[in-house]
Scaffold this active site. Sequence first.
Site, PDB file in Angstrom:
ATOM      1  CG  HIS A 143       9.693  -3.260  13.662  1.00  0.00           C
ATOM      2  ND1 HIS A 143       9.430  -4.586  13.402  1.00  0.00           N
ATOM      3  CD2 HIS A 143       9.011  -2.552  12.725  1.00  0.00           C
ATOM      4  CE1 HIS A 143       8.622  -4.681  12.363  1.00  0.00           C
ATOM      5  NE2 HIS A 143       8.353  -3.455  11.928  1.00  0.00           N
ATOM      6  CB  CYS A 159       8.453  -1.040   9.292  1.00  0.00           C
ATOM      7  SG  CYS A 159       7.221  -0.039  10.142  1.00  0.00           S
TER       8      CYS A 159
END
Length: 184
Positions: A143, A159
């Site tokens: 992201h 992440c």
Amino acid sequence: MTRLLLLLTLILSTQPAFAQSAPQTASTDPGRTPLSYSIEISISRNLLTLFAQNPGAEPVAVAEYPVGTVVRGLKTFPLGQGKVTAISLNPWWYPTEYSRQVFRGHGIELPKAVPPGDPLNYMGAFKISLSHKTWKGAIYRIHGNNDPRRVGRRVTGGCFVMGNSEGLELAAKIKVGTLVNIVP
């Protein structure tokens, strides 16, 4: 030169200086099946490599992007083969209760849903959901982020964070089902 090769050349030549592009050697002959893409993320190198591949051919690296990866010492993080399960632009962020607790410890009260564009939205301009699972569940993503200093460093809970513009470029090239291999 085919239109696809011209488009790939244009896309690759307009990447920001810190996104490294490898020579394009995969065939883009319009009579062949279109290129497919795959991704490899190296945690130790803080690097995401995008590969293009024609059916029956070896993958060819076409772009490299610096990414923020899991902090050193964290014992649970995704590794191995998986795939892209969703791609969202300007996503809402729904922080886990654990994330809300961590922020609360720093004096920030996160809402249960953080809208796109909010400075507290840790998804940035895009979110690419991954199928990778650990005992913590399937919450891993590639992201964007609102702090460019996080890119290229070991700063996340698992992440992978990219610059927003580079991530939008990546999201435009891949699709749901794209293979993602995460290596140490």
